[in-house]
Design a protein around this motif. Structure first.
Motif, PDB file in Angstrom:
ATOM      1  N   GLU A 220       0.831  -1.207   0.000  1.00 29.00           N
ATOM      2  CA  GLU A 220       0.000   0.000   0.000  1.00 29.00           C
ATOM      3  C   GLU A 220       0.868   1.260   0.000  1.00 29.00           C
ATOM      4  N   ALA A 221       1.935   1.248   0.768  1.00 24.20           N
ATOM      5  CA  ALA A 221       2.823   2.412   0.836  1.00 24.20           C
ATOM      6  C   ALA A 221       3.537   2.641  -0.499  1.00 24.20           C
ATOM      7  N   VAL A 222       4.019   1.569  -1.124  1.00 20.00           N
ATOM      8  CA  VAL A 222       4.715   1.710  -2.408  1.00 20.00           C
ATOM      9  C   VAL A 222       3.742   2.175  -3.487  1.00 20.00           C
ATOM     10  N   ILE A 223       2.544   1.635  -3.512  1.00 23.88           N
ATOM     11  CA  ILE A 223       1.549   2.083  -4.486  1.00 23.88           C
ATOM     12  C   ILE A 223       1.285   3.576  -4.331  1.00 23.88           C
ATOM     13  N   LYS A 224       1.163   4.048  -3.109  1.00 23.02           N
ATOM     14  CA  LYS A 224       0.933   5.484  -2.875  1.00 23.02           C
ATOM     15  C   LYS A 224       2.111   6.316  -3.386  1.00 23.02           C
ATOM     16  N   ILE A 225       3.327   5.862  -3.114  1.00 26.56           N
ATOM     17  CA  ILE A 225       4.519   6.582  -3.583  1.00 26.56           C
ATOM     18  C   ILE A 225       4.533   6.647  -5.106  1.00 26.56           C
ATOM     19  N   VAL A 226       4.276   5.529  -5.751  1.00 24.06           N
ATOM     20  CA  VAL A 226       4.288   5.481  -7.216  1.00 24.06           C
ATOM     21  C   VAL A 226       3.168   6.361  -7.779  1.00 24.06           C
ATOM     22  N   ASP A 227       1.985   6.258  -7.212  1.00 28.25           N
ATOM     23  CA  ASP A 227       0.856   7.080  -7.668  1.00 28.25           C
ATOM     24  C   ASP A 227       1.165   8.572  -7.494  1.00 28.25           C
ATOM     25  N   ASP A 228       1.693   8.928  -6.332  1.00 27.62           N
ATOM     26  CA  ASP A 228       1.993  10.338  -6.041  1.00 27.62           C
ATOM     27  C   ASP A 228       3.134  10.892  -6.898  1.00 27.62           C
ATOM     28  N   SER A 229       3.958  10.019  -7.463  1.00 27.19           N
ATOM     29  CA  SER A 229       5.089  10.473  -8.272  1.00 27.19           C
ATOM     30  C   SER A 229       4.638  11.103  -9.596  1.00 27.19           C
ATOM     31  N   ASN A 230       3.431  10.740 -10.036  1.00 26.73           N
ATOM     32  CA  ASN A 230       2.886  11.212 -11.315  1.00 26.73           C
ATOM     33  C   ASN A 230       3.771  10.864 -12.511  1.00 26.73           C
ATOM     34  N   LYS A 231       4.612   9.847 -12.360  1.00 23.93           N
ATOM     35  CA  LYS A 231       5.436   9.414 -13.494  1.00 23.93           C
ATOM     36  C   LYS A 231       4.601   8.632 -14.504  1.00 23.93           C
ATOM     37  N   TRP A 232       3.597   7.956 -14.021  1.00 20.21           N
ATOM     38  CA  TRP A 232       2.677   7.247 -14.908  1.00 20.21           C
ATOM     39  C   TRP A 232       1.491   8.138 -15.204  1.00 20.21           C
ATOM     40  N   GLU A 233       1.049   8.147 -16.451  1.00 17.65           N
ATOM     41  CA  GLU A 233      -0.193   8.844 -16.786  1.00 17.65           C
ATOM     42  C   GLU A 233      -1.322   7.937 -16.338  1.00 17.65           C
ATOM     43  N   GLY A 234      -2.152   8.422 -15.458  1.00 19.34           N
ATOM     44  CA  GLY A 234      -3.240   7.611 -14.939  1.00 19.34           C
ATOM     45  C   GLY A 234      -2.954   7.122 -13.535  1.00 19.34           C
ATOM     46  N   THR A 235      -3.948   6.494 -12.963  1.00 21.05           N
ATOM     47  CA  THR A 235      -3.901   6.004 -11.592  1.00 21.05           C
ATOM     48  C   THR A 235      -3.467   4.546 -11.564  1.00 21.05           C
ATOM     49  N   ILE A 236      -2.737   4.174 -10.550  1.00 23.02           N
ATOM     50  CA  ILE A 236      -2.312   2.787 -10.375  1.00 23.02           C
ATOM     51  C   ILE A 236      -3.549   1.920 -10.143  1.00 23.02           C
ATOM     52  N   VAL A 237      -3.674   0.830 -10.908  1.00 20.15           N
ATOM     53  CA  VAL A 237      -4.811  -0.087 -10.771  1.00 20.15           C
ATOM     54  C   VAL A 237      -4.366  -1.464 -10.262  1.00 20.15           C
ATOM     55  N   THR A 238      -3.134  -1.582  -9.839  1.00 23.57           N
ATOM     56  CA  THR A 238      -2.608  -2.838  -9.312  1.00 23.57           C
ATOM     57  C   THR A 238      -3.473  -3.303  -8.151  1.00 23.57           C
ATOM     58  N   THR A 239      -3.881  -4.560  -8.200  1.00 26.44           N
ATOM     59  CA  THR A 239      -4.704  -5.107  -7.125  1.00 26.44           C
ATOM     60  C   THR A 239      -3.829  -5.789  -6.083  1.00 26.44           C
ATOM     61  N   LEU A 240      -4.302  -5.757  -4.839  1.00 22.34           N
ATOM     62  CA  LEU A 240      -3.691  -6.530  -3.763  1.00 22.34           C
ATOM     63  C   LEU A 240      -4.614  -7.706  -3.520  1.00 22.34           C
ATOM     64  N   GLU A 241      -4.105  -8.891  -3.780  1.00 13.73           N
ATOM     65  CA  GLU A 241      -4.915 -10.096  -3.673  1.00 13.73           C
ATOM     66  C   GLU A 241      -4.265 -11.033  -2.667  1.00 13.73           C
ATOM     67  N   PRO A 242      -5.061 -11.783  -1.934  1.00 19.04           N
ATOM     68  CA  PRO A 242      -4.466 -12.720  -0.971  1.00 19.04           C
ATOM     69  C   PRO A 242      -3.750 -13.848  -1.697  1.00 19.04           C
ATOM     70  N   PHE A 243      -2.582 -14.193  -1.208  1.00 19.24           N
ATOM     71  CA  PHE A 243      -1.861 -15.340  -1.760  1.00 19.24           C
ATOM     72  C   PHE A 243      -2.619 -16.606  -1.378  1.00 19.24           C
ATOM     73  N   THR A 244      -2.790 -17.474  -2.342  1.00 23.06           N
ATOM     74  CA  THR A 244      -3.404 -18.777  -2.076  1.00 23.06           C
ATOM     75  C   THR A 244      -2.422 -19.861  -2.468  1.00 23.06           C
ATOM     76  N   VAL A 245      -2.387 -20.191  -3.741  1.00 19.87           N
ATOM     77  CA  VAL A 245      -1.481 -21.223  -4.250  1.00 19.87           C
ATOM     78  C   VAL A 245      -0.819 -20.696  -5.511  1.00 19.87           C
ATOM     79  N   PHE A 246       0.454 -20.965  -5.645  1.00 16.24           N
ATOM     80  CA  PHE A 246       1.178 -20.668  -6.876  1.00 16.24           C
ATOM     81  C   PHE A 246       1.373 -21.985  -7.606  1.00 16.24           C
ATOM     82  N   TRP A 247       0.910 -22.028  -8.843  1.00 18.85           N
ATOM     83  CA  TRP A 247       1.012 -23.232  -9.659  1.00 18.85           C
ATOM     84  C   TRP A 247       2.089 -22.995 -10.724  1.00 18.85           C
ATOM     85  N   PRO A 248       3.223 -23.692 -10.659  1.00 18.27           N
ATOM     86  CA  PRO A 248       4.261 -23.504 -11.679  1.00 18.27           C
ATOM     87  C   PRO A 248       3.729 -23.795 -13.079  1.00 18.27           C
TER      88      PRO A 248
END
Length: 163
Positions: free
Chosen positions: A107-135
């Protein structure tokens, strides 16, 4: 050496893996499917799963925060379900959270990146709970090492760190 794992998705897994594999502190990378509906997903059958990567890292050499900083420099986190020519929820920008500390850092990094205004537009990255990683299947592992001119839409968009 003790290691930790981080799970992220930001479009086609080949390009993200290739860029992360050479980062300081990254011990191992593996591409796979995460955050979806079925068990034992495959490239042809992974409903709801993102093409993600599992990063094994040495916390004495890098941190979750530094990993996320680089993540936000190598893919476009402002496009919903799209990176380059790839479209669909498989190509979403997501961080798969394993604990409260990772959530707070993300959450803190997303805020920093969003506030930097280096990207045109708002960060839409989702935070999702880790469940299982399938190789993913063997032919997807280390793809750009084996096929150096293969497809990728990932590159360093910003050399300087956000954090």
């Amino acid at each position: 050496m003790s290691t930790k794992k981080a799970y992220i998705a930001g479009g086609c897994f080949w390009g993200m893996e290739d860029l992360f594999r050479v980062r300081p502190g990254i011990v191992d990378t593996e591409v796979g499917y995460i955050g979806g509906e079925n068990e034992f997903p495959t490239y042809r059958n992974h409903p709801g799963h993102a093409e993600g990567i599992e990063l094994t890292y040495n916390p004495d050499e890098t941190s979750f925060k530094q990993i996320l900083d680089y993540f936000f420099r190598i893919h476009n986190p402002t496009t919903i379900d799209q990176q380059g020519n790839d479209r669909g929820s498989s190509y979403r920008s997501a961080i798969f959270i394993q604990n409260e500390e990772e959530k707070e850092i993300a959450e803190a990094v997303i805020k920093i990146v969003d506030d930097s205004n280096k990207w045109e537009g708002t960060i839409v990255t989702t935070l999702e709970p880790f469940t299982v990683f399938w190789p993913a299947e063997p032919e997807h592992q280390d793809y750009l090492v084996r096929i150096p001119n293969g497809y990728t839409c990932h590159f360093e968009r910003f050399k300087e760190s956000f954090v």
